[in-house]
Enzyme design. Structure first.
Site, PDB file in Angstrom:
ATOM      1  NE  ARG A   1      -3.830  -0.589   0.278  1.00  6.42           N
ATOM      2  CZ  ARG A   1      -4.726  -0.550  -0.689  1.00  6.42           C
ATOM      3  NH1 ARG A   1      -4.608  -1.350  -1.729  1.00  6.42           N
ATOM      4  NH2 ARG A   1      -5.741   0.289  -0.642  1.00  6.42           N
TER       5      ARG A   1
ATOM      6  CG  HIS B   1      -2.428   0.337  -7.063  1.00  9.71           C
ATOM      7  ND1 HIS B   1      -2.917   1.083  -6.022  1.00  9.71           N
ATOM      8  CD2 HIS B   1      -2.532  -0.954  -6.663  1.00  9.71           C
ATOM      9  CE1 HIS B   1      -3.299   0.284  -5.031  1.00  9.71           C
ATOM     10  NE2 HIS B   1      -3.069  -0.964  -5.398  1.00  9.71           N
TER      11      HIS B   1
END
Length: 321
Positions: free
Chosen positions: A236, A284
């Site tokens: 993350r 991502h």
């Protein structure tokens, strides 16, 4: 009796997160169960018992008074957990083989990229320079994986089979064949000291926020044949201190990084990461998962729940994952 409605709340914008694409998949697997793509005025919010979501707006889920289960369509649930208005119902995270395999592909690709000196070789190609360097074997490199859940365990096993020396660190004790496992705050320094390439797959919690910082980087192995340690973060964005990463790349504390996640997404054009010669970045998409498998997974979970069986992969609010 009519089946309870499943609401889809998907805020993406990329091809793989097209809300219409997800709606088609859920229509196929849910049979006669109504599937609503929201936001939109498709009916009575009280009819919604299930919600499958990706990046819902804070407070959006509170509009459904009879919600029974929330299914998060991605692996990370930190944004949902931060929503103080989130209904107090089970929150289920994705745990499907496709996601695990894709993350392992990403980790192996980027470990090999740094191990096989791809940054140097691609720069040599651009400059039309024939200047091969000595290539050490995989066994000369120690890869350390932070986070030994399903994703970390699978990646560790794949890297071990390639020939790397693999260690792992997690909050609680784990046992993985052929992998030296460390756990807890008392053992993290010993784990870091022997790590040449650090792979971070941790969940984002209050305890892990900002954990990838200068203090941690300074504890990594300095005896690697690569010359300086490498960090790969596919966990993350909130795990990393981005100013520290840039400063440590510039002063040699780090030799290179691969980043798939960022503090703010999408990554802004002015970010130094785009053009830094020691940064490999991806948007991502390390474990972007096929809607087919996830939609089937959610449909199976709903069927289990309505049959009185236990839901799988329910998030523990106390741990945050």
């Amino acid at each position: 009796m009519n089946k309870a409605t499943l609401a889809l709340l998907i805020h993406g914008g990329t091809e793989n997160w097209s809300p219409e694409r997800w709606k088609r998949r859920f229509d196929e697997v849910c049979g006669d169960r109504p599937v609503w793509l929201l936001p939109g005025g498709q009916g009575d919010p009280a009819a919604v018992h299930y919600a499958a979501v990706w990046k819902p707006a804070p407070g959006e889920l509170a509009a459904f008074p009879n919600l029974r289960v929330i299914f998060n369509l991605g692996a990370g649930v930190d944004a949902l957990m931060a929503d103080k208005s989130l209904p107090k119902v089970p929150l289920v995270r994705v745990a499907v083989g496709d996601l695990t395999r894709r993350m392992t592909e990403y980790v192996v690709l980027h470990v090999l990229m740094h191990h096989r000196q791809e940054l140097y070789l691609r720069a040599s190609q651009r400059e039309k320079r024939w200047a091969p360097k000595y290539q050490w074997p995989a066994g000369a490199i120690s890869v350390g994986i932070m986070g030994l859940g399903t994703l970390g365990t699978d990646a560790a096993d794949a890297l071990r089979r390639i020939g790397f020396r693999v260690a792992g660190w997690s909050n609680s004790p784990k046992t993985i064949a052929g992998v030296e496992c460390f756990h807890g705050k008392a053992q993290i320094d010993a784990f870091l000291r022997q790590t040449d390439i650090l792979v971070c797959l941790l969940p984002l919690t209050p305890d892990t926020r900002g954990i990838l910082n200068r203090e941690l980087f300074a504890k990594l192995s300095r005896s690697s044949p690569m010359g300086a340690p490498v960090v790969i973060n596919a966990g993350r964005g909130g795990l990393q201190n981005e100013a520290d990463i840039l400063a440590c790349l510039d002063d040699g504390t780090l030799g290179a990084v691969s980043l798939d996640v960022y503090a703010a997404e999408p990554l802004q054009p002015e970010s130094p990461f785009w053009t830094h010669p020691k940064v490999v970045l991806t948007p991502h998409n390390a474990a972007d998962t096929d809607p087919d498998e996830i939609s089937r997974y959610v449909a199976r979970q709903i069927a289990r729940f309505e049959a009185g069986q236990t839901l799988e992969n329910v998030v523990d609010p106390a741990r945050g994952y």
